[in-house]
Design an enzyme around this catalytic site. Structure first.
Site, PDB file in Angstrom:
ATOM      1  N   LYS A  73       0.792  -1.104   0.475  1.00 45.08           N
ATOM      2  CA  LYS A  73      -0.019   0.234   0.186  1.00 45.08           C
ATOM      3  C   LYS A  73       0.261   1.563   0.152  1.00 45.08           C
ATOM      4  O   LYS A  73       0.415   2.416  -1.162  1.00 45.08           O
ATOM      5  CB  LYS A  73      -0.796   0.088   0.796  1.00 45.08           C
ATOM      6  CG  LYS A  73      -1.871  -1.044   1.810  1.00 45.08           C
ATOM      7  CD  LYS A  73      -2.368  -0.969   2.416  1.00 45.08           C
ATOM      8  CE  LYS A  73      -4.068  -1.917   2.000  1.00 45.08           C
ATOM      9  NZ  LYS A  73      -4.352  -2.212   3.471  1.00 45.08           N
ATOM     10  N   GLN A  98      -4.979  -1.514   9.556  1.00 43.69           N
ATOM     11  CA  GLN A  98      -4.608  -2.799   9.128  1.00 43.69           C
ATOM     12  C   GLN A  98      -4.931  -3.856  10.249  1.00 43.69           C
ATOM     13  O   GLN A  98      -5.463  -3.643  11.634  1.00 43.69           O
ATOM     14  CB  GLN A  98      -3.481  -3.115   8.161  1.00 43.69           C
ATOM     15  CG  GLN A  98      -3.080  -4.044   8.302  1.00 43.69           C
ATOM     16  CD  GLN A  98      -3.878  -4.312   6.641  1.00 43.69           C
ATOM     17  OE1 GLN A  98      -3.967  -2.941   5.571  1.00 43.69           O
ATOM     18  NE2 GLN A  98      -4.251  -5.147   6.510  1.00 43.69           N
ATOM     19  N   ASP A 135     -10.974   2.649   3.901  1.00 43.72           N
ATOM     20  CA  ASP A 135     -11.625   1.200   3.503  1.00 43.72           C
ATOM     21  C   ASP A 135     -13.074   1.471   3.660  1.00 43.72           C
ATOM     22  O   ASP A 135     -13.411   0.350   3.268  1.00 43.72           O
ATOM     23  CB  ASP A 135     -11.094   1.276   4.729  1.00 43.72           C
ATOM     24  CG  ASP A 135      -9.678   0.519   4.976  1.00 43.72           C
ATOM     25  OD1 ASP A 135      -9.110  -0.369   3.787  1.00 43.72           O
ATOM     26  OD2 ASP A 135      -9.496   0.062   5.726  1.00 43.72           O
TER      27      ASP A 135
HETATM   28  N1  GUN Z   1      -7.032  -6.260   5.299  1.00 43.24           N
HETATM   29  C1  GUN Z   1      -7.252  -7.518   4.518  1.00 43.24           C
HETATM   30  N2  GUN Z   1      -8.283  -6.385   3.700  1.00 43.24           N
HETATM   31  C2  GUN Z   1      -7.945  -6.055   4.303  1.00 43.24           C
HETATM   32  C3  GUN Z   1      -8.355  -3.970   4.024  1.00 43.24           C
HETATM   33  O1  GUN Z   1      -9.236  -4.367   2.683  1.00 43.24           O
HETATM   34  N3  GUN Z   1      -8.759  -2.722   4.479  1.00 43.24           N
HETATM   35  C4  GUN Z   1      -7.993  -2.999   5.778  1.00 43.24           C
HETATM   36  N4  GUN Z   1      -8.089  -2.095   6.893  1.00 43.24           N
HETATM   37  N5  GUN Z   1      -7.427  -4.280   6.324  1.00 43.24           N
HETATM   38  C5  GUN Z   1      -7.582  -5.281   5.604  1.00 43.24           C
END
Ligand code: GUN
Length: 302
Positions: free
Chosen positions: A54, A98, A121
Protein backbone atom coordinates in the site's frame (compact mmCIF):
# COMPACT_ATOMS: atom_id res chain seq x y z
CA UNK A 1 -14.28 -22.50 -25.35
CA UNK A 2 -11.64 -20.66 -23.36
CA UNK A 3 -12.82 -17.71 -21.30
CA UNK A 4 -11.45 -14.20 -21.67
CA UNK A 5 -9.12 -13.49 -18.74
CA UNK A 6 -10.00 -10.41 -16.68
CA UNK A 7 -6.58 -9.42 -15.40
CA UNK A 8 -6.45 -7.23 -12.31
CA UNK A 9 -2.76 -6.60 -12.91
CA UNK A 10 -3.56 -4.85 -16.24
CA UNK A 11 -6.64 -2.96 -15.03
CA UNK A 12 -4.61 -1.78 -12.01
CA UNK A 13 -2.07 -0.12 -14.31
CA UNK A 14 -4.82 1.68 -16.27
CA UNK A 15 -6.42 3.04 -13.09
CA UNK A 16 -3.14 3.98 -11.39
CA UNK A 17 -2.14 5.98 -14.47
CA UNK A 18 -5.46 7.85 -14.27
CA UNK A 19 -4.93 8.51 -10.54
CA UNK A 20 -1.31 9.67 -11.04
CA UNK A 21 -2.41 12.13 -13.76
CA UNK A 22 -5.09 13.59 -11.46
CA UNK A 23 -2.64 13.84 -8.54
CA UNK A 24 -0.22 15.79 -10.77
CA UNK A 25 -2.99 18.10 -11.98
CA UNK A 26 -4.27 18.82 -8.43
CA UNK A 27 -0.72 19.40 -7.18
CA UNK A 28 -0.12 21.97 -9.93
CA UNK A 29 -3.42 23.77 -9.45
CA UNK A 30 -3.90 23.53 -5.67
CA UNK A 31 -0.43 22.76 -4.24
CA UNK A 32 -1.60 19.69 -2.30
CA UNK A 33 -1.29 15.92 -2.67
CA UNK A 34 -3.42 13.13 -1.16
CA UNK A 35 -2.20 12.00 2.26
CA UNK A 36 -2.62 8.40 3.40
CA UNK A 37 -1.64 6.94 6.77
CA UNK A 38 -1.51 3.19 7.26
CA UNK A 39 -1.57 2.08 10.90
CA UNK A 40 -0.20 -1.39 11.54
CA UNK A 41 -0.36 -2.89 15.03
CA UNK A 42 1.95 -5.87 15.56
CA UNK A 43 3.87 -7.96 13.06
CA UNK A 44 1.39 -10.24 11.29
CA UNK A 45 3.41 -11.24 8.17
CA UNK A 46 0.46 -11.04 5.73
CA UNK A 47 -0.53 -7.62 7.12
CA UNK A 48 3.07 -6.39 6.90
CA UNK A 49 3.29 -7.34 3.23
CA UNK A 50 -0.10 -5.71 2.42
CA UNK A 51 0.93 -2.52 4.21
CA UNK A 52 4.30 -2.41 2.42
CA UNK A 53 2.51 -2.71 -0.91
CA UNK A 54 0.00 0.00 0.00
CA UNK A 55 2.78 2.40 0.98
CA UNK A 56 4.82 1.58 -2.13
CA UNK A 57 1.82 2.23 -4.38
CA UNK A 58 0.98 5.50 -2.61
CA UNK A 59 4.61 6.60 -2.96
CA UNK A 60 4.62 5.78 -6.69
CA UNK A 61 1.54 7.99 -7.17
CA UNK A 62 3.14 10.97 -5.43
CA UNK A 63 0.97 10.75 -2.29
CA UNK A 64 2.12 11.90 1.11
CA UNK A 65 2.33 8.41 2.62
CA UNK A 66 2.85 7.69 6.29
CA UNK A 67 3.45 4.23 7.67
CA UNK A 68 2.72 4.18 11.39
CA UNK A 69 3.88 0.83 12.81
CA UNK A 70 2.99 0.16 16.42
CA UNK A 71 3.92 -2.68 18.81
CA UNK A 72 1.49 -5.61 19.25
CA UNK A 73 0.87 -4.61 22.88
CA UNK A 74 -0.30 -1.07 22.03
CA UNK A 75 -3.32 -0.36 24.25
CA UNK A 76 -6.76 0.32 22.78
CA UNK A 77 -6.69 3.75 24.41
CA UNK A 78 -3.38 4.63 22.74
CA UNK A 79 -4.64 3.41 19.36
CA UNK A 80 -7.77 5.55 19.70
CA UNK A 81 -5.57 8.55 20.59
CA UNK A 82 -3.46 7.91 17.49
CA UNK A 83 -6.55 7.83 15.27
CA UNK A 84 -7.74 11.07 16.86
CA UNK A 85 -4.37 12.66 16.00
CA UNK A 86 -4.73 11.71 12.31
CA UNK A 87 -8.42 12.73 12.27
CA UNK A 88 -7.20 16.25 13.14
CA UNK A 89 -4.20 16.26 10.75
CA UNK A 90 -5.05 18.36 7.66
CA UNK A 91 -2.31 16.75 5.56
CA UNK A 92 -3.94 13.31 5.96
CA UNK A 93 -7.01 12.53 3.82
CA UNK A 94 -7.18 8.77 4.29
CA UNK A 95 -6.73 6.68 7.46
CA UNK A 96 -6.36 2.93 7.19
CA UNK A 97 -6.04 0.65 10.20
CA UNK A 98 -4.80 -2.69 8.94
CA UNK A 99 -6.97 -5.62 10.05
CA UNK A 100 -6.91 -7.96 11.87
CA UNK A 101 -6.07 -6.17 15.12
CA UNK A 102 -4.62 -7.92 18.21
CA UNK A 103 -7.29 -9.64 20.35
CA UNK A 104 -7.12 -7.14 23.24
CA UNK A 105 -8.34 -4.34 20.93
CA UNK A 106 -12.04 -3.89 20.07
CA UNK A 107 -12.02 -3.69 16.27
CA UNK A 108 -15.49 -2.14 16.07
CA UNK A 109 -14.56 0.64 18.49
CA UNK A 110 -11.41 1.40 16.46
CA UNK A 111 -13.16 1.50 13.07
CA UNK A 112 -15.91 3.70 14.52
CA UNK A 113 -13.29 6.19 15.77
CA UNK A 114 -12.05 7.02 12.26
CA UNK A 115 -13.53 10.23 10.83
CA UNK A 116 -16.05 8.94 8.22
CA UNK A 117 -14.69 11.58 5.82
CA UNK A 118 -11.22 9.99 6.05
CA UNK A 119 -12.46 6.38 6.12
CA UNK A 120 -11.00 5.31 2.75
CA UNK A 121 -11.62 1.63 3.59
CA UNK A 122 -15.36 2.37 3.69
CA UNK A 123 -15.82 0.31 6.88
CA UNK A 124 -17.33 2.99 9.17
CA UNK A 125 -21.09 2.52 9.75
CA UNK A 126 -21.73 5.97 8.23
CA UNK A 127 -20.09 4.86 4.98
CA UNK A 128 -21.86 1.49 5.08
CA UNK A 129 -25.13 3.44 5.36
CA UNK A 130 -24.14 5.76 2.52
CA UNK A 131 -23.41 2.71 0.36
CA UNK A 132 -26.83 1.25 1.14
CA UNK A 133 -28.57 4.50 0.08
CA UNK A 134 -26.51 4.51 -3.12
CA UNK A 135 -26.09 7.13 -5.87
CA UNK A 136 -24.54 10.46 -4.85
CA UNK A 137 -24.63 9.47 -1.17
CA UNK A 138 -21.70 7.05 -1.65
CA UNK A 139 -18.35 8.56 -0.63
CA UNK A 140 -15.99 5.63 -0.14
CA UNK A 141 -17.13 2.29 -1.54
CA UNK A 142 -15.17 -0.51 0.19
CA UNK A 143 -12.07 -1.29 -1.85
CA UNK A 144 -12.48 -4.96 -2.83
CA UNK A 145 -16.13 -4.63 -3.96
CA UNK A 146 -15.29 -1.37 -5.76
CA UNK A 147 -12.47 -3.21 -7.54
CA UNK A 148 -14.80 -6.04 -8.55
CA UNK A 149 -17.34 -3.62 -10.01
CA UNK A 150 -14.61 -1.74 -11.87
CA UNK A 151 -13.31 -5.02 -13.38
CA UNK A 152 -16.79 -5.99 -14.55
CA UNK A 153 -17.29 -2.56 -16.15
CA UNK A 154 -13.85 -2.49 -17.83
CA UNK A 155 -14.29 -6.06 -19.13
CA UNK A 156 -17.42 -4.81 -20.94
CA UNK A 157 -19.77 -7.24 -19.17
CA UNK A 158 -23.45 -6.18 -19.25
CA UNK A 159 -24.86 -5.87 -15.72
CA UNK A 160 -28.23 -4.24 -16.34
CA UNK A 161 -30.90 -6.90 -15.81
CA UNK A 162 -28.22 -9.57 -15.36
CA UNK A 163 -28.61 -12.34 -12.79
CA UNK A 164 -25.79 -11.82 -10.27
CA UNK A 165 -25.13 -14.51 -7.68
CA UNK A 166 -22.83 -13.63 -4.77
CA UNK A 167 -21.37 -16.55 -2.81
CA UNK A 168 -20.53 -15.32 0.72
CA UNK A 169 -21.97 -12.70 3.07
CA UNK A 170 -18.96 -11.05 4.73
CA UNK A 171 -19.00 -7.37 5.72
CA UNK A 172 -15.91 -6.72 3.56
CA UNK A 173 -17.03 -8.38 0.29
CA UNK A 174 -20.32 -10.30 0.09
CA UNK A 175 -22.72 -7.81 1.68
CA UNK A 176 -21.34 -4.66 0.02
CA UNK A 177 -20.91 -6.11 -3.49
CA UNK A 178 -24.46 -7.51 -3.43
CA UNK A 179 -25.71 -4.07 -2.45
CA UNK A 180 -23.68 -2.28 -5.11
CA UNK A 181 -24.81 -4.56 -7.92
CA UNK A 182 -28.55 -3.92 -7.47
CA UNK A 183 -28.28 -0.14 -7.12
CA UNK A 184 -29.18 2.17 -10.00
CA UNK A 185 -26.13 3.20 -12.01
CA UNK A 186 -23.32 2.03 -14.28
CA UNK A 187 -22.01 -1.47 -13.59
CA UNK A 188 -25.15 -2.20 -11.58
CA UNK A 189 -28.97 -2.51 -12.10
CA UNK A 190 -28.63 -6.28 -11.68
CA UNK A 191 -30.91 -8.82 -10.01
CA UNK A 192 -28.92 -10.14 -7.06
CA UNK A 193 -29.03 -13.37 -5.07
CA UNK A 194 -26.76 -13.90 -2.06
CA UNK A 195 -25.96 -17.49 -1.12
CA UNK A 196 -24.05 -18.69 1.96
CA UNK A 197 -23.24 -21.65 4.21
CA UNK A 198 -26.92 -22.25 5.06
CA UNK A 199 -28.18 -22.12 1.46
CA UNK A 200 -29.90 -25.37 0.52
CA UNK A 201 -28.77 -25.84 -3.07
CA UNK A 202 -25.70 -23.74 -3.83
CA UNK A 203 -25.18 -25.33 -7.24
CA UNK A 204 -28.72 -24.56 -8.46
CA UNK A 205 -28.33 -20.85 -7.65
CA UNK A 206 -24.86 -20.59 -9.19
CA UNK A 207 -26.04 -22.24 -12.40
CA UNK A 208 -28.47 -19.33 -12.99
CA UNK A 209 -25.77 -16.66 -12.69
CA UNK A 210 -24.81 -14.45 -15.62
CA UNK A 211 -22.23 -12.97 -13.23
CA UNK A 212 -20.96 -15.22 -10.44
CA UNK A 213 -19.02 -13.50 -7.63
CA UNK A 214 -17.39 -15.94 -5.23
CA UNK A 215 -15.99 -14.77 -1.87
CA UNK A 216 -16.30 -17.83 0.35
CA UNK A 217 -12.69 -18.55 1.33
CA UNK A 218 -13.00 -22.25 0.39
CA UNK A 219 -10.53 -23.51 -2.25
CA UNK A 220 -12.22 -24.94 -5.37
CA UNK A 221 -15.70 -24.61 -3.82
CA UNK A 222 -17.31 -23.79 -7.17
CA UNK A 223 -17.32 -26.76 -9.53
CA UNK A 224 -17.22 -26.36 -13.31
CA UNK A 225 -20.77 -27.70 -13.76
CA UNK A 226 -22.08 -24.88 -11.48
CA UNK A 227 -21.11 -22.34 -14.13
CA UNK A 228 -23.56 -21.20 -16.80
CA UNK A 229 -21.85 -21.35 -20.23
CA UNK A 230 -20.59 -17.87 -21.12
CA UNK A 231 -20.97 -16.46 -17.58
CA UNK A 232 -18.61 -13.90 -16.06
CA UNK A 233 -16.86 -15.45 -13.05
CA UNK A 234 -15.20 -13.24 -10.41
CA UNK A 235 -13.11 -15.24 -7.96
CA UNK A 236 -12.31 -13.30 -4.78
CA UNK A 237 -10.78 -16.27 -2.94
CA UNK A 238 -7.12 -16.13 -1.96
CA UNK A 239 -6.49 -19.45 -0.23
CA UNK A 240 -2.97 -20.42 0.88
CA UNK A 241 -2.83 -24.14 0.08
CA UNK A 242 0.91 -24.74 0.49
CA UNK A 243 4.36 -23.30 -0.16
CA UNK A 244 6.89 -23.43 -2.97
CA UNK A 245 10.27 -21.97 -3.82
CA UNK A 246 9.96 -19.13 -6.32
CA UNK A 247 12.00 -19.73 -9.51
CA UNK A 248 12.52 -15.97 -9.84
CA UNK A 249 13.69 -15.05 -6.34
CA UNK A 250 14.61 -18.39 -4.73
CA UNK A 251 12.41 -17.41 -1.76
CA UNK A 252 9.67 -19.56 -0.24
CA UNK A 253 6.27 -18.23 -1.32
CA UNK A 254 2.67 -19.29 -0.70
CA UNK A 255 0.79 -21.36 -3.26
CA UNK A 256 -2.49 -19.55 -3.80
CA UNK A 257 -5.78 -21.02 -4.98
CA UNK A 258 -9.11 -19.34 -5.61
CA UNK A 259 -12.63 -20.43 -4.63
CA UNK A 260 -13.29 -21.62 -8.20
CA UNK A 261 -11.74 -24.62 -9.97
CA UNK A 262 -10.06 -22.27 -12.48
CA UNK A 263 -8.58 -24.76 -14.99
CA UNK A 264 -11.93 -26.37 -15.69
CA UNK A 265 -14.07 -23.26 -15.17
CA UNK A 266 -12.20 -21.31 -17.87
CA UNK A 267 -13.42 -23.82 -20.47
CA UNK A 268 -17.06 -22.95 -19.65
CA UNK A 269 -17.12 -19.30 -18.55
CA UNK A 270 -17.19 -16.37 -20.98
CA UNK A 271 -14.79 -14.38 -18.81
CA UNK A 272 -12.98 -15.16 -15.56
CA UNK A 273 -10.52 -13.63 -13.09
CA UNK A 274 -7.36 -15.62 -12.31
CA UNK A 275 -5.87 -16.19 -8.83
CA UNK A 276 -3.41 -14.62 -8.25
CA UNK A 277 -3.52 -11.56 -10.52
CA UNK A 278 -7.29 -11.10 -10.61
CA UNK A 279 -9.25 -9.31 -7.89
CA UNK A 280 -6.23 -9.10 -5.52
CA UNK A 281 -4.40 -6.16 -7.17
CA UNK A 282 -7.65 -4.20 -7.40
CA UNK A 283 -8.09 -3.69 -3.64
CA UNK A 284 -5.02 -1.49 -3.16
CA UNK A 285 -5.79 0.29 -6.45
CA UNK A 286 -9.25 1.30 -5.22
CA UNK A 287 -7.75 2.39 -1.88
CA UNK A 288 -5.62 4.87 -3.83
CA UNK A 289 -8.69 6.02 -5.76
CA UNK A 290 -10.63 6.55 -2.51
CA UNK A 291 -7.76 8.54 -0.98
CA UNK A 292 -7.62 10.80 -4.03
CA UNK A 293 -11.42 11.13 -3.84
CA UNK A 294 -11.16 12.21 -0.19
CA UNK A 295 -8.84 15.08 -1.15
CA UNK A 296 -11.17 15.99 -4.03
CA UNK A 297 -14.14 16.17 -1.65
CA UNK A 298 -12.12 18.46 0.61
CA UNK A 299 -11.22 20.75 -2.31
CA UNK A 300 -14.81 20.75 -3.60
CA UNK A 301 -13.73 18.93 -6.80
CA UNK A 302 -16.00 15.89 -6.30
N1 GUN B 1 -7.05 -6.65 6.01
C1 GUN B 1 -7.34 -7.42 4.92
N2 GUN B 1 -7.97 -6.68 3.97
C2 GUN B 1 -8.08 -5.43 4.47
C3 GUN B 1 -8.61 -4.22 3.95
O1 GUN B 1 -9.15 -4.14 2.84
N3 GUN B 1 -8.51 -3.13 4.77
C4 GUN B 1 -7.96 -3.20 6.00
N4 GUN B 1 -7.94 -2.08 6.73
N5 GUN B 1 -7.46 -4.29 6.51
C5 GUN B 1 -7.51 -5.41 5.75
Amino acid sequence: MTAKLIKGTEIREEILEEVAAEVKDIKEKHGVVPGLVTILVGENPASMSYVTLKIKTAHRLGFNEVQDSQPADLSEEDLLALIDKYNKDDSIHGILVQLPLPKHVDEKKVLNAIDPDKDVDGFHPVNVGRLMIGGDEVKFPPCTPAGIQEMIIRAGVETSGAEVVVVGRSNIVGKPIANMMFQKGPGANATVTVVHTRTKDLAAHCKRADILIVAAGVPDLVKPDWIKPGACVIDVGVNRVGEKVSEKTGKTVAILKGDVDFDKAKEIAGSITPVPGGVGPMTITMLMKNTLKSLKFKLGLA
